[in-house]
Design a protein around this motif. Structure first.
Motif, PDB file in Angstrom:
ATOM      1  N   GLN A  30      -4.789 -15.096   1.515  1.00 50.01           N
ATOM      2  CA  GLN A  30      -5.726 -15.408   2.599  1.00 50.01           C
ATOM      3  C   GLN A  30      -5.792 -14.247   3.590  1.00 50.01           C
ATOM      4  O   GLN A  30      -4.750 -13.739   4.017  1.00 50.01           O
ATOM      5  N   ILE A  32      -5.925 -12.600   7.068  1.00 47.92           N
ATOM      6  CA  ILE A  32      -5.305 -13.050   8.323  1.00 47.92           C
ATOM      7  C   ILE A  32      -6.356 -13.268   9.419  1.00 47.92           C
ATOM      8  O   ILE A  32      -6.112 -14.003  10.379  1.00 47.92           O
ATOM      9  N   ASN A  88     -15.057  -2.452   1.114  1.00 48.10           N
ATOM     10  CA  ASN A  88     -15.321  -1.419   2.106  1.00 48.10           C
ATOM     11  C   ASN A  88     -14.681  -0.116   1.631  1.00 48.10           C
ATOM     12  O   ASN A  88     -13.581  -0.128   1.068  1.00 48.10           O
ATOM     13  N   GLY A  94     -15.989   0.829   6.901  1.00 46.60           N
ATOM     14  CA  GLY A  94     -15.210  -0.229   7.547  1.00 46.60           C
ATOM     15  C   GLY A  94     -13.870  -0.500   6.892  1.00 46.60           C
ATOM     16  O   GLY A  94     -13.242  -1.520   7.170  1.00 46.60           O
ATOM     17  N   GLN A  95     -13.403   0.432   6.043  1.00 45.43           N
ATOM     18  CA  GLN A  95     -12.101   0.233   5.390  1.00 45.43           C
ATOM     19  C   GLN A  95     -10.977   0.541   6.362  1.00 45.43           C
ATOM     20  O   GLN A  95     -10.950   1.617   6.972  1.00 45.43           O
ATOM     21  N   HIS A 101      -9.141  -3.212  -2.171  1.00 43.09           N
ATOM     22  CA  HIS A 101      -9.145  -4.674  -2.086  1.00 43.09           C
ATOM     23  C   HIS A 101     -10.575  -5.178  -2.067  1.00 43.09           C
ATOM     24  O   HIS A 101     -11.476  -4.530  -1.548  1.00 43.09           O
ATOM     25  N   HIS A 103     -12.928  -8.288  -0.844  1.00 40.36           N
ATOM     26  CA  HIS A 103     -13.050  -9.479   0.000  1.00 40.36           C
ATOM     27  C   HIS A 103     -13.858 -10.523  -0.780  1.00 40.36           C
ATOM     28  O   HIS A 103     -14.962 -10.227  -1.252  1.00 40.36           O
TER      29      HIS A 103
HETATM   30  P1  AMP Z   1     -10.818  -3.659   5.218  1.00 45.55           P
HETATM   31  O1  AMP Z   1     -11.293  -3.556   6.637  1.00 45.55           O
HETATM   32  O2  AMP Z   1     -11.910  -3.801   4.206  1.00 45.55           O
HETATM   33  O3  AMP Z   1      -9.855  -2.536   4.876  1.00 45.55           O
HETATM   34  O4  AMP Z   1     -10.017  -5.022   5.108  1.00 45.55           O
HETATM   35  C1  AMP Z   1      -8.699  -5.183   5.512  1.00 45.55           C
HETATM   36  C2  AMP Z   1      -8.485  -6.652   5.696  1.00 45.55           C
HETATM   37  O5  AMP Z   1      -7.099  -6.909   5.719  1.00 45.55           O
HETATM   38  C3  AMP Z   1      -9.060  -7.230   6.999  1.00 45.55           C
HETATM   39  O6  AMP Z   1     -10.015  -8.246   6.684  1.00 45.55           O
HETATM   40  C4  AMP Z   1      -7.833  -7.787   7.713  1.00 45.55           C
HETATM   41  O7  AMP Z   1      -8.106  -8.992   8.408  1.00 45.55           O
HETATM   42  C5  AMP Z   1      -6.869  -8.005   6.569  1.00 45.55           C
HETATM   43  N1  AMP Z   1      -5.462  -7.987   6.934  1.00 45.55           N
HETATM   44  C6  AMP Z   1      -4.807  -7.060   7.676  1.00 45.55           C
HETATM   45  N2  AMP Z   1      -3.502  -7.368   7.768  1.00 45.55           N
HETATM   46  C7  AMP Z   1      -3.326  -8.508   7.065  1.00 45.55           C
HETATM   47  C8  AMP Z   1      -2.192  -9.343   6.792  1.00 45.55           C
HETATM   48  N3  AMP Z   1      -0.967  -9.043   7.257  1.00 45.55           N
HETATM   49  N4  AMP Z   1      -2.371 -10.449   6.044  1.00 45.55           N
HETATM   50  C9  AMP Z   1      -3.612 -10.763   5.572  1.00 45.55           C
HETATM   51  N5  AMP Z   1      -4.712 -10.008   5.784  1.00 45.55           N
HETATM   52  C10 AMP Z   1      -4.572  -8.903   6.533  1.00 45.55           C
END
Ligand code: AMP
Length: 115
Positions: A30, A32, A88, A94-95, A101, A103
């Motif tokens: 999930q 966060i 991203n 927006g990465q 990963h 989404h």
């Molecule tokens: P991005 O901006 O595409 O690199 O996505 C990174 C994602 O990681 C964001 O949607 C954050 O909310 C998520 N994220 C960051 N830290 C955590 C964490 N500890 N547990 C779950 N999701 C996280």
């Protein structure tokens, strides 16, 4: 090349997460900070820093990546109504985490275009 990232720490359990799916190659959990009622991140255990860094060697992995996401979307009950996959890439994309990963977003009508 293998290096530590936020997501390798999540995969190893060093940082806690709400696990949704795991197999030999992938881990899903999930987000966060959910942007939709369903917001799951699917991560390959192999550290590919960004989708643009994938090589021909990753061709099979990337196919299984999407098929695994489809399985998760179905299990989460969003497949029929519709959902969105987002990858991203880089700063303007927006990465924020340098470990590939996907989404998986759903559970409501999603707007287009993104911001
Ligand atoms: P991005 O901006 O595409 O690199 O996505 C990174 C994602 O990681 C964001 O949607 C954050 O909310 C998520 N994220 C960051 N830290 C955590 C964490 N500890 N547990 C779950 N999701 C996280």
């Amino acid at each position: 090349m293998s290096s530590e990232t936020l997501f390798t720490k999540i995969i190893s359990g060093e940082i806690p997460s709400e696990k949704v799916y795991e197999d030999d190659e992938f881990y899903a959990f999930q987000d966060i900070n959910p942007a939709a009622p369903v917001h799951v991140l699917l991560v390959p255990k192999k550290v590919i820093p960004a989708i643009a860094d994938a090589t021909a060697e990753d061709e099979g992995l990337l196919g299984r990546f999407i098929l695994t996401a489809n399985k998760i979307a179905k299990e989460l009950g969003i497949a029929e109504a519709g959902f969105r996959y987002v990858i991203n890439n880089g700063e303007q994309g927006g990465q924020t985490v340098a470990h590939l990963h996907l989404h998986i977003l759903g559970g409501r009508s999603l707007e287009w275009p993104p911001g």
